[in-house]
Every structure is written in C-alpha cells, then in structure tokens.
Motif scaffolding. Structure first.
Motif, PDB file in Angstrom:
ATOM      1  N   ALA A 287      29.330 -42.585  53.268  1.00 11.09           N
ATOM      2  CA  ALA A 287      28.446 -42.926  52.163  1.00 11.09           C
ATOM      3  C   ALA A 287      28.434 -41.756  51.180  1.00 11.09           C
ATOM      4  CB  ALA A 287      27.026 -43.194  52.668  1.00 11.09           C
ATOM      5  N   THR A 288      28.376 -42.104  49.919  1.00  9.17           N
ATOM      6  CA  THR A 288      28.424 -41.115  48.845  1.00  9.17           C
ATOM      7  C   THR A 288      27.488 -39.946  49.099  1.00  9.17           C
ATOM      8  OG1 THR A 288      28.845 -42.933  47.302  1.00  9.17           O
ATOM      9  CG2 THR A 288      28.172 -40.809  46.363  1.00  9.17           C
ATOM     10  N   ASP A 289      26.255 -40.264  49.473  1.00  8.88           N
ATOM     11  CA  ASP A 289      25.188 -39.267  49.555  1.00  8.88           C
ATOM     12  C   ASP A 289      25.132 -38.531  50.892  1.00  8.88           C
ATOM     13  OD1 ASP A 289      24.686 -41.948  50.102  1.00  8.88           O
ATOM     14  OD2 ASP A 289      22.636 -41.948  49.384  1.00  8.88           O
ATOM     15  N   TYR A 290      26.034 -38.849  51.805  1.00 10.28           N
ATOM     16  CA  TYR A 290      26.045 -38.164  53.096  1.00 10.28           C
ATOM     17  C   TYR A 290      27.457 -37.675  53.440  1.00 10.28           C
ATOM     18  CZ  TYR A 290      21.219 -39.512  53.590  1.00 10.28           C
ATOM     19  OH  TYR A 290      19.874 -39.634  53.376  1.00 10.28           O
ATOM     20  N   CYS A 291      28.263 -38.509  54.049  1.00  8.76           N
ATOM     21  CA  CYS A 291      29.535 -38.019  54.583  1.00  8.76           C
ATOM     22  C   CYS A 291      30.599 -37.792  53.511  1.00  8.76           C
ATOM     23  CB  CYS A 291      30.031 -38.962  55.668  1.00  8.76           C
ATOM     24  SG  CYS A 291      28.885 -39.002  57.083  1.00  8.76           S
ATOM     25  N   VAL A 292      30.592 -38.578  52.446  1.00  8.12           N
ATOM     26  CA  VAL A 292      31.502 -38.301  51.328  1.00  8.12           C
ATOM     27  C   VAL A 292      31.131 -36.954  50.702  1.00  8.12           C
ATOM     28  CG1 VAL A 292      32.169 -39.015  48.993  1.00  8.12           C
ATOM     29  CG2 VAL A 292      32.098 -40.698  50.850  1.00  8.12           C
ATOM     30  N   ARG A 293      29.849 -36.774  50.443  1.00  8.13           N
ATOM     31  CA  ARG A 293      29.365 -35.513  49.872  1.00  8.13           C
ATOM     32  C   ARG A 293      29.756 -34.323  50.750  1.00  8.13           C
ATOM     33  NH1 ARG A 293      25.301 -32.501  51.623  1.00  8.13           N
ATOM     34  NH2 ARG A 293      24.386 -30.943  50.207  1.00  8.13           N
ATOM     35  N   ALA A 294      29.453 -34.405  52.040  1.00  5.51           N
ATOM     36  CA  ALA A 294      29.714 -33.279  52.942  1.00  5.51           C
ATOM     37  C   ALA A 294      31.207 -32.969  53.034  1.00  5.51           C
ATOM     38  CB  ALA A 294      29.153 -33.591  54.329  1.00  5.51           C
ATOM     39  N   SER A 295      32.029 -34.001  53.082  1.00  5.19           N
ATOM     40  CA  SER A 295      33.470 -33.795  53.203  1.00  5.19           C
ATOM     41  C   SER A 295      34.052 -33.174  51.941  1.00  5.19           C
ATOM     42  CB  SER A 295      34.161 -35.130  53.504  1.00  5.19           C
ATOM     43  OG  SER A 295      33.709 -35.672  54.730  1.00  5.19           O
ATOM     44  N   ALA A 296      33.601 -33.640  50.776  1.00  3.78           N
ATOM     45  CA  ALA A 296      34.098 -33.086  49.515  1.00  3.78           C
ATOM     46  C   ALA A 296      33.657 -31.635  49.341  1.00  3.78           C
ATOM     47  CB  ALA A 296      33.621 -33.939  48.345  1.00  3.78           C
ATOM     48  N   LEU A 297      32.420 -31.332  49.701  1.00  3.24           N
ATOM     49  CA  LEU A 297      31.937 -29.956  49.600  1.00  3.24           C
ATOM     50  C   LEU A 297      32.733 -29.024  50.514  1.00  3.24           C
ATOM     51  CD1 LEU A 297      28.051 -30.399  49.449  1.00  3.24           C
ATOM     52  CD2 LEU A 297      29.545 -29.572  47.614  1.00  3.24           C
TER      53      LEU A 297
END
Length: 199
Positions: A141-151
């Motif tokens: 999800a954009t606000d959780y695992c997508v965010r964490a992976s991109a960071l």
C-alpha cells in the motif's frame, strides 16, 4: 544505470475482499501486469515482495491479540504463510517476476529490504549482487509498504521512482502524505506512462 522493478505486496489480502483490502488494489494488479508486459525490456530484474506471516503467533506484536488493532502498528491477521490471502493477486503475471521476496515471517516488516528470497538470501545482498542502481516501485500500500520500500531504496543511494498510477493506498490522506515525504527524500513520483492531453 541498471534498473529493477519492485512489485510490492500485490496479494489477495491487500486487494478487495481480503483481510486488509484496499480500494483499487485489483485494478492496480492488472495495470502492473499490463505495464510490465510492455516494458519488461527496461528492467534488468523484477523483484516481487509478499507479506508472509506466521499463523501460530502474533508476529512480534504485528497481529493484534487481546485488543482491537490500531491500524498503525497492529493489524488483523493477514497474509498468513500458505493461505490464499498470502498469494499474489491472480492478475499478477508471475512469469514476469525474477525473484520472490518474503517479509515478516514472525516479525513486523514493511519494506522489501527486510525480506529474504526463497533460498534464504537477504534481499539487500541480492540487490547489491545484481548490481541494481535504479529502482521503480509499484504496488500496495502506498502509505505503508510502498513508502517504506522506496525510502529504503533511497537510503542505499539508488535512484528511485514511484509510479502513482500503479499504486493503491489505505487512505487518501496518508497516501498523499507518503508521496510528499518520498519526494522530499529525493524520490521521483510520476506516472508510468505519459498522460494524454485532456485525460
């Protein structure tokens, strides 16, 4: 640059009808496959992550037990290893994936960088061994695992893009905040393909 695609957690439990289904998840799954079929030649490697949680414990406090989940740090049971909910959404063409990454497995985990491959190798080691210098990120999800992976990809010095038309989030407010944070950290947020004029 040697570019890879990260497909983050496009699983049955994170799409409509699943334990933590997000709106638009099934559509994102189909669009990721469509995009990848058209652009596979642009990627040296395609990695796909899945939550892969234990079914016989609370996974380090990740599953809420004895209290209602707060949907920040604790969640209802989801993506339990070996269940239908943990499998990729059927719209994902798994033949296009080079490596499968499992994360969780008894502990909370959001980023693909916390995962391991089926052969037990740590994902960051594999990424380095494969010589990947640039990453495109899609999924849920954009606000959780997508965010964490991109960071995490940015923290390792890689060039990172997130395709806003190939992600789905839990909530609009937190998803917008996540994308703004990513841009602040040097992640490029754009569409996977140019949008036609007037579209």
């Amino acid at each position: 640059m040697t570019r890879a695609l990260f497909i983050i957690d496009v699983q049955n439990d994170f799409t409509e009808g699943g334990a933590l289904g997000v709106m638009g998840g099934a559509d994102v799954a189909a669009r990721i496959t469509e995009y990848l079929r058209a652009h596979r030649g642009e990627y040296e490697r395609v990695y796909a992550s899945r939550d892969w949680h234990d079914g016989d414990n609370d996974n380090g406090g990740h599953f809420a037990t004895g209290a209602e989940p707060d949907y920040i740090d604790t969640w209802p049971p989801h993506c339990v290893a070996g269940t239908t909910g943990a499998e990729y959404h059927p719209a994902i063409d798994t033949a296009l994936i080079d490596a499968h990454v499992r994360k969780g497995q008894g502990v909370p985990a959001y980023s693909i960088f916390e995962g391991t491959l089926d052969d037990g190798r740590l994902f960051p080691v594999v990424l380095d061994d494969d010589g990947i210098t640039a990453v495109d990120v899609v999924g849920i999800a954009t606000d959780y695992c997508v965010r964490a992976s991109a960071l995490d990809a940015r923290k390792t010095g890689r060039a990172v893009r997130v395709f806003r038309d190939l992600i789905a989030g839990v909530a609009p407010t937190t998803s917008d905040a996540a994308l703004a944070e990513l841009e602040t950290e040097g992640v490029t947020v754009e569409r996977s393909t140019p949008q036609a004029a007037g579209a």
